[in-house]
Design an enzyme around this catalytic site. Structure first.
Site, PDB file in Angstrom:
ATOM      1  N   LYS A  49       0.851  -1.194   0.000  1.00 58.64           N
ATOM      2  CA  LYS A  49       0.000   0.000   0.000  1.00 58.64           C
ATOM      3  C   LYS A  49       0.886   1.244   0.000  1.00 58.64           C
ATOM      4  O   LYS A  49       1.912   1.284   0.702  1.00 58.64           O
ATOM      5  CB  LYS A  49      -0.906  -0.038   1.243  1.00 58.64           C
TER       6      LYS A  49
ATOM      7  N   SER B 104      -9.779   2.108   2.611  1.00 62.41           N
ATOM      8  CA  SER B 104      -8.804   2.804   1.801  1.00 62.41           C
ATOM      9  C   SER B 104      -7.803   1.871   1.122  1.00 62.41           C
ATOM     10  O   SER B 104      -7.148   2.275   0.165  1.00 62.41           O
ATOM     11  CB  SER B 104      -8.039   3.802   2.670  1.00 62.41           C
TER      12      SER B 104
ATOM     13  N   SER C 214     -10.303  -0.165   6.816  1.00 61.80           N
ATOM     14  CA  SER C 214      -9.635  -0.057   5.516  1.00 61.80           C
ATOM     15  C   SER C 214      -8.958  -1.324   5.010  1.00 61.80           C
ATOM     16  O   SER C 214      -8.516  -1.356   3.863  1.00 61.80           O
ATOM     17  CB  SER C 214      -8.603   1.079   5.565  1.00 61.80           C
TER      18      SER C 214
END
Lengths: 504, 492
Positions: free
Chosen positions: B78, B158, B182
């Site tokens: 990420k 996210s 997330s």
């Protein structure tokens, strides 16, 4: 230990056009924690490094960086608290104080807001022998210092040096118990002295290791006492805060100016605005920096990157047990054990090095005489030549030797000063120097008598005068001392002269 | 989808050790899949040279027989993790081209364990969002589509890029972070598996902060076992993060079981209030599967649940408003063009107005507001009290049960743009996930079935603090019974 007794000094009173005004002063002293590394990073705290060379990723607030508490700094704060006889909070919390400035890379300062590490304490501000003000300490908290913005290097740009960023500060907050400019300066001096005794701050004001924010207000007679009785601040006048003072002299000047400014406003029918002001030492005046309305909303909240500081009473007690003797105790002990005056004791205990030097000299000797020699000859000379006591050319052992020679009657006080000069410039063992240079006092009455006879014989006219006017004897004593290069025992000379002249 | 890039980590590990396949082969397969998947916009920075170099090193170690646990396994990261020498900007324009000189603790641990770094994955800017639409790289698109429909669907957020990349076979696993859901919500939206560990299990050092008291790293992968393997490598105490726990990391993989006899599983009744029929049915089915595995399933109550979402949307923005103050244009990242005569205030204002996206600005403003003088007690302080109550709810519940089964999301993934203009609707996506972050507890999202529209639905298993092993065990049993094998049909 018998503590010395003190009475409170009278507050400073300034006569206005209409009324008499008293001063009320509270201080926030920012003391840089003596520590090799910063409060939340391993970067060095060394003064005077190349700009931006003592900066870690944490100090520069790079993305994803986290603070880790430097436990030594916490220990130093606790030590300071104990030195100020303050309560130590076994649990305290770091908060974020949010504001934007280029020298504050995180966009917040890590500080302690609601739960400081140290609670209430006290500082005795000794003004003169027997007179001292007890100033209450409200709290001490740990916080990060900011960096330095430099606006005058380029017409269009500002520069930032982050070397100071994140350096540990102790903010020592007093109650409004200081009652005049001199007291304020003495308060800072005393605080500095205690911190240096404790080894928790080097107290170097030029390098910014000690800075003070000074809160000043004025009130009419009697109002302050009402505040102390009730704790109600409304009895006091509106205060102004003078920021970032790093000189005792400027602190006094700024307070004096500020008090007079406020008095003039009030007597003119106006009201003092609560605001932050700066002192301009060139113009000798304070000027407004920001008003209460412009004050930042710092949006304090507990720093979620840090756990609360928690420690045990045993850990605190361990630090307490390692505290050195502090100035007030040392001073009282010097008065008691060495019989020196309180004034001399103050001078001797100004810092640990001087006090230690004195004790080394005084040990097993007459305390008062040791104090005289240490203060007048040694400290005087060191001061004159700006030499620190640690680099004194005359050691405590040497000075002690000089005093021993006087006590034994080997040298007079006057010769001792010559000897001190030799030791200062050339060094050596005092007894050996005296021996080698024939400085030893002549106590042999035969030799002294011969010298006296010689002087009398050489001055028959003066002998006649002296018989009529006994006070002339002193002149003969002087002549004999001169003839013996000061080595004759002056008491013996005096006795013989008087005897031979037949005067008493 | 390439067969090699679609393997589970467990399978790849075994085949690598059997020398049946090389890391280079798997890595090349992933890189080629990444290359052809630009329509998904899941990978925002690809690091093929680095990946192949790491793959070759892993192959050498495997050949030498001293390969660490994750040797040769290609992973995506990420964008919120700082990776040394690789652009890391948390999908924010304000960190334009920011390339760290340091490696986050979690990714460093993965590389130490032999994993291969494929590149950085799309996300909502600063991890604020539930759809990976609020990103400077452009929205991430899910590999899934509704049955008979070509409209683009969100991969969640996210960590949407992580979930999409795992679901589409671009990597074998990925790191995510979970502040309010997330990891779990994108996993549920994409038919993948994700675990948010207990707060303090993984170091936050080197992860670009959103809300410090809530952020936790965790993996998204293709199975519960893969999550156990990855989490084992990511977790552990880090002296550089004061909030990381000084606890030994258990062997999560060894804890996997399909036998839940003697376990009590709670179903919080408050989570059913207003729940859609389809999700309710999925939840009931999940409970039945756990019963089938031998567990006793009981109803429990978490009475303060309804206050969790508002409390979260006070605490998280409050911390964010402060955490994001460092992005000021002074030292790194984006700095706005200044006009003649502009000063520092203009520099701040313009840099932050141009550098931060709308959702980030919204949360920074909310955060500054709830912390400001006169509002602090009413908002921030009250939210912290709610947080304490929510923690107590869970503590009380866990006196009677070993784990909790709950929906991961209110429903299946929504279409891109569908939540535009109604941030509160978007925030409601987090209703089942934020409670755990507030309480610091671990949660595992496991895909269970497909909704009637053809999109995956997942359930969430919530555990006691530090009991990741327990929920991985329950999750493993659920996974075995659910038998979820659906894959998105390739359209990209």
């Amino acid at each position: 230990m018998t503590a010395l007794a003190y009475t409170e000094p009278a507050p400073k009173v300034i006569a206005g056009l209409k009324d008499d005004w008293e001063l009320v002063i509270g201080m926030e002293v920012h003391a840089q924690v003596a520590s090799k590394s910063k409060l939340f990073s391993g970067a060095s705290t060394a003064f005077g490094a190349e700009p931006n060379s003592n900066v870690s990723l944490v100090d520069a607030a790079m993305p994803g960086m986290l603070p880790v508490i430097n436990e030594f700094c916490v220990e130093q704060a606790v030590r300071t608290g104990l030195g100020l006889k303050a309560e130590i909070n076994l649990r305290s919390v770091f908060d974020r104080k949010n504001y934007f400035y280029p020298d504050l890379p995180q966009g917040y300062q890590i500080s302690q807001y609601k739960h400081p590490v140290v609670g209430e304490g006290e500082v005795l501000v000794d003004m003169e022998p027997g007179v001292g003000r007890r100033v209450r300490i409200e709290r001490i908290h740990l916080e990060q210092d900011a960096g330095k913005s430099i606006h005058d290097m380029d017409p269009a740009m500002s520069f930032v040096d982050l070397n100071r960023t994140g350096v540990a500060l102790m903010e020592i907050v007093s109650r409004p118990d200081i009652r005049g400019p001199e007291e304020a300066a003495e308060y800072v001096r005393k605080l500095r002295q205690i911190l240096r005794y404790l080894g928790t701050c080097d107290g170097n004001m030029q390098e910014g290791s000690l800075r003070a924010d000074v809160n000043v207000s004025v009130c009419r007679r009697g109002a302050y006492e009402k505040y102390r009785e009730t704790g109600d601040f409304s009895h006091l006048g509106t205060r102004c805060e003078i920021k970032n003072m790093n000189s005792m002299r400027f602190i006094q000047q700024a307070i004096e100016f500020e008090a007079r400014r406020q008095i003039a406003i009030i007597e003119d029918g106006g009201t003092v605005d609560q605001e932050t002001r700066l002192y301009d030492p060139v113009k000798g005046e304070t000027r407004s920096m920001r008003s209460k309305e412009e004050a930042h909303d710092y949006r304090y909240f507990p720093d979620p990157d840090l756990l609360p500081l928690e420690f045990s009473q045993a850990w605190v007690d361990g630090i307490g047990a390692s505290l050195p003797e502090l100035p007030d105790d040392k001073k009282a002990r010097f008065v008691k054990d060495y019989g020196v005056t309180e004034y001399d004791a103050s001078v001797l205990t100004a810092d640990v090095e001087h006090a230690d030097f004195f004790e080394a000299v005084a040990k097993g000797r007459d305390g008062k005489q040791a104090a005289n020699w240490v203060i007048n000859e040694l400290f005087g000379r060191l001061n004159k030549e700006s030499t620190p006591v640690s680099e004194s050319p005359v050691s405590a052992a040497q000075l002690g030797g000089v005093i021993d020679l006087i006590a034994k009657g080997d040298i007079s006080g006057k010769i001792a000063k010559d000897l001190f000069e030799i030791l200062w410039t050339e060094g050596g063992d005092p007894a050996e120097v005296v021996e080698a240079r024939g400085m030893k006092q002549v106590t042999d009455t035969g030799a002294i008598e011969a010298a006296v006879d010689e002087v009398l014989a050489a001055n028959p006219d003066k002998v006649e005068q002296a018989k009529a006017k006994p006070s002339m004897a002193g002149w003969f004593v002087g002549q004999v001392m001169k003839a013996t290069q000061g080595k004759a025992n002056p008491q013996a000379v005096q006795a013989l002269v008087k005897q031979k002249l037949g005067v008493e | 989808m390439d067969e090699l890039s679609s393997m589970t980590i467990a399978e790849a590990r075994d085949r690598l050790r059997a020398r049946d396949v090389t890391s280079r082969e798997i890595t090349e397969a992933c890189l080629s899949e990444i290359e052809s998947a630009s329509a998904l916009n899941a990978v925002v920075t690809s690091t093929p040279d680095k990946a192949l170099e790491m793959a070759d090193a892993a192959d050498a170690a495997l050949a030498a027989g001293d390969a660490p646990a994750l040797a040769g396994i290609p992973l995506g990261v990420k964008d919120v993790f700082c990776t040394e020498g690789v652009r890391s900007q948390a999908a924010s324009a304000i960190l334009e081209d920011f390339t760290p000189t340091y490696e986050s603790t979690v990714t460093a641990k993965l590389w130490d364990a032999g994993a291969v770094h494929l590149g950085k994955l799309n996300m909502d800017e600063f991890a604020m969002g539930s759809s990976t639409e609020h990103t400077c790289y452009g929205a991430c698109v899910s590999p899934w589509r509704r049955a008979g429909d070509t409209a683009p669907i969100t991969a969640g957020g996210s960590s949407g890029g992580s979930a999409a990349a795992v679901a589409a076979g671009l990597c074998l696993g990925a790191t995510g972070t979970d502040t309010g859901g997330s990891i779990r919500q994108p996993a549920a939206f994409t038919g993948t598996t994700g675990i948010k560990p207990t707060y303090g299990r993984c170091s936050r050092w080197g992860i670009i902060a959103y809300a410090s008291s809530l952020d936790q790293a965790g993996p998204i992968a293709r199975s519960v076992r893969d999550c156990a393997i990855l989490l084992g490598a990511m977790a552990g105490h880090d002296p550089k993060d004061s909030t990381s726990a000084d606890l030994a990391v258990p062997d999560f993989e060894a804890a996997l079981t399909e036998d839940l006899r003697g376990k009590r599983i709670g179903l919080p009744k408050e989570y059913g209030e207003g729940l859609g029929a389809e999700m309710q049915a999925t939840w009931d089915k999940g409970a039945e599967m756990l019963r089938d595995a031998g567990a006793e399933v009981v109803e429990i109550s978490l009475p303060h649940t309804k206050y969790a979402l508002p409390a979260y949307y006070i605490i998280a923005p409050a911390e964010a408003s402060s955490n994001l103050a460092r992005y000021d244009g002074v030292r790194y990242g984006y700095r706005a063009e200044l006009a003649q005569g502009d000063g520092i205030v203009e520099m701040y204002e313009r840099t932050r107005a141009e550098g931060f996206g709308k959702e980030v600005q919204r949360r920074v403003l909310v955060g500054a507001y709830v912390l400001s003088a006169g509002y602090y007690d009413a908002y921030y302080l009250r939210a912290q009290r709610v947080r304490t109550l929510i923690k107590r709810d869970f503590e009380a519940a866990f006196e009677g049960v070993d784990a909790i089964l709950a929906p991961a999301t209110p429903g299946p993934a929504f279409g891109l743009g569908e939540m535009e203009g109604d941030p509160v609707q978007m925030y409601l996506q987090d209703v089942f996930t934020v409670t755990l972050n507030l309480a610091g507890l671990p949660g595992l999202s496991v895909p269970v079935t497909l909704a009637s529209n053809g999109l995956p639905l997942g359930l969430q298993i919530i555990g006691k603090a530090w009991d990741e092993a327990g929920i991985l065990g329950v999750g493993h049993a659920l996974e075995a019974r659910a038998g979820f094998t659906a894959k998105p049909e390739r359209w990209w």
